[in-house]
Every structure is written in structure tokens, then in C-alpha cells.
Design an enzyme around this catalytic site. Sequence first.
Site, mmCIF file in Angstrom:
data_model
loop_
_atom_site.group_PDB
_atom_site.id
_atom_site.type_symbol
_atom_site.label_atom_id
_atom_site.label_comp_id
_atom_site.label_asym_id
_atom_site.label_seq_id
_atom_site.Cartn_x
_atom_site.Cartn_y
_atom_site.Cartn_z
ATOM 1 N N ASP A 1 0.871 -1.241 0.066
ATOM 2 C CA ASP A 1 0.182 0.217 0.037
ATOM 3 C C ASP A 1 0.823 1.281 0.145
ATOM 4 O O ASP A 1 0.325 2.092 -0.165
ATOM 5 C CB ASP A 1 -0.906 -0.063 1.281
ATOM 6 C CG ASP A 1 -0.238 -0.469 2.335
ATOM 7 O OD1 ASP A 1 0.723 -0.970 2.776
ATOM 8 O OD2 ASP A 1 -0.839 0.482 3.473
ATOM 9 N N HIS A 2 2.244 1.011 0.116
ATOM 10 C CA HIS A 2 3.010 2.267 0.086
ATOM 11 C C HIS A 2 3.743 2.261 -1.134
ATOM 12 O O HIS A 2 4.911 3.007 -1.472
ATOM 13 C CB HIS A 2 4.115 2.312 1.505
ATOM 14 C CG HIS A 2 3.266 2.581 2.425
ATOM 15 N ND1 HIS A 2 3.295 3.699 3.338
ATOM 16 C CD2 HIS A 2 2.287 1.737 3.306
ATOM 17 C CE1 HIS A 2 2.437 3.454 4.195
ATOM 18 N NE2 HIS A 2 1.823 2.552 4.175
ATOM 19 N N HIS B 1 -3.339 8.016 7.047
ATOM 20 C CA HIS B 1 -3.279 6.357 6.749
ATOM 21 C C HIS B 1 -4.353 5.824 8.080
ATOM 22 O O HIS B 1 -4.240 5.022 8.850
ATOM 23 C CB HIS B 1 -1.799 6.091 7.566
ATOM 24 C CG HIS B 1 -1.505 4.595 7.113
ATOM 25 N ND1 HIS B 1 -1.826 3.589 8.236
ATOM 26 C CD2 HIS B 1 -0.852 3.923 6.220
ATOM 27 C CE1 HIS B 1 -1.348 2.279 7.768
ATOM 28 N NE2 HIS B 1 -0.847 2.520 6.444
#
Length: 308
Positions: free
Chosen positions: A67-68, A269
Site C-alpha cells: 500500500d506504500h 493512514h
Amino acid sequence: MEITFLGTNAGVPTLQRNVTAIALRLFEERRSFWLFDCGEATQHQILRSSLKLSKLEKIFITHLHGDHLFGLPGLLASRSNQGGISPLTLYGPVGLKQFIDTVMSLSQSRMEYELNIVEHDGGVIFEDDGFKVESELLEHRIDSYGYRITEKERPGSLNLALLESHGIKPGPVYGKLKRGESIDLGDGKILKPEDVLGTPKKGRIVTILGDTRPCPSVHLLAKDADLLVHEATFLHDMVDTAHDYYHSTALQAAVAAKNSDVTELVLTHFSSRYKDLEQLTVLLDEAQEVFPNTRLAEELSIIEVRRS
């Protein structure tokens, strides 16, 4: 100096929020922007913003969770098609180069610009006349780093009236004085920079953290920051879950900001369990109880980094 949030969700995207990517806009300072993390569909988010990939100068990856990271290959491949010809430097943990080399090779992707990949394990990872970037290892399931971006002190404004009294008109001389060079006035007098420059402008500090549980490195990176971007994956009623998954709560982010004498805190986040603004506001309320100058990151929102 401004921050644009291109994705504020944790783990997976939702219809409301994309996964993690943050742009540090340095248009006045460098005529470019830097990207911190690059979750899936980051390039789509950039298309919806005022950013241009041709102006992207550096990318800093906090850690190698998807996800990064999963937006990187597409973004790198697309940059050439959007006029990006200047060199691009990519910073991140060990393993980043292998990931990029493998994906770009197997997909036979071509880049019409120079790509430099710098793997690091913390410390000072970049410095020039304008900025210094430092990194520290945080506490996560895999190596995850935070970044501290320090803008160096800039010369004060020129005293235009005084310069005019000496017969000095706008031009190259102004630049020399701003660079700290003295000027010979031709009559035996020397005009020194300190004679015509006002108080130097204090540089700003921005801290952008990767995924982390509370740990000493957060304080090292965030101390006296003008702006701290901190994950707030859960409310504090899920602190045990946050600990087990190596994340932080909104309350823990606020405590970190308070203990580090930060000026402004931005939460991001967010777990996908918090689906709408009303639910996210509860996270904000929790943090503001401890650190009032807190705000929520919003998709494509722009936040100015103000001098303290």
C-alpha cells in the site's frame, strides 16, 4: 512549501480514499515536488491534482508494503510520456532496487530519463545548499523509515531603499549580496551583505513518518517540526490491535506531537473501518484532546507549511 495528500487510507483503497502517497510541493524553493510513498493508483491521483510528473524530482519510500509501493512501476513508466526527462532519484530501504529492476525488466518498460535508486538504512540521505533529509528506522513489521526534511536558513530580504541610496539598481549585484558576497562600490567603500540584508528566514522542518508503533525514533525525527505527518490507523479503544499490527492510534500520534514540541500535526493512514468524515472526526477529536493544533489529511487537500 506545501503538502498534498494523494492517498490517506491504510492497507487497501476505498471509494472515498486512496492508499498512501504524499507530495511535498517545493515549487518556489526548487520548481519541483518530492513524493513520499507511492501506493497503487498514485499516478491517477496526480492527474487529479495540479502536480505534473515532469516536475517530480525525488521519491522517498518508507517501507516495502504494497500500500506504500505498488504504484511505483506505473508512475515511473508514465513519467516519460508526461514530459519527464530530468533525472529522478528514488530513496528507500534495502530491497527497493531489486523490486524496481525486476518489475521494469519483466514488463520491458522504458524510461527516457536517468533513474537513480539509493537504498539506505537511515542517517542523512540527502543534503544540498537548500535542504537536508534525515531518516530513522521506526517500529513496524518490516523495516519502515520516517523522514525529516529540513529547509536551510535563507537570507533575509534586501533593503531596497539603502541599495538605491548607493545607486545600486536591480540586477546581478542583488544576487551576489544574497549569496553572501561583498560589493566594491568603487569609492573605497565595501558594501557587505549584512549591511543590506534583513533577518535571515528560519528554515522549516517537515516530518513524514512511515507506519510505526510509538518508539524513540518518532521523537528524534519530529522534534521541533513545523509540520508532523503521523499515521492514525485506529482510535485508542483499539490500542491493543494497533500494537499487534505495529500501528499507532490517533491519541498516540497526538502524544508524540506534544512531546516533540511540534507546531502542527496532520493525521493520515486511516483504517478502512472509518468510512466517512463523521467517523474520521472522532479520530480528530481524540487527538485534539491532547494536541489541539491537529487536522485530518483529506484526499487531494493542500496544506501550507508555515514558519513557526
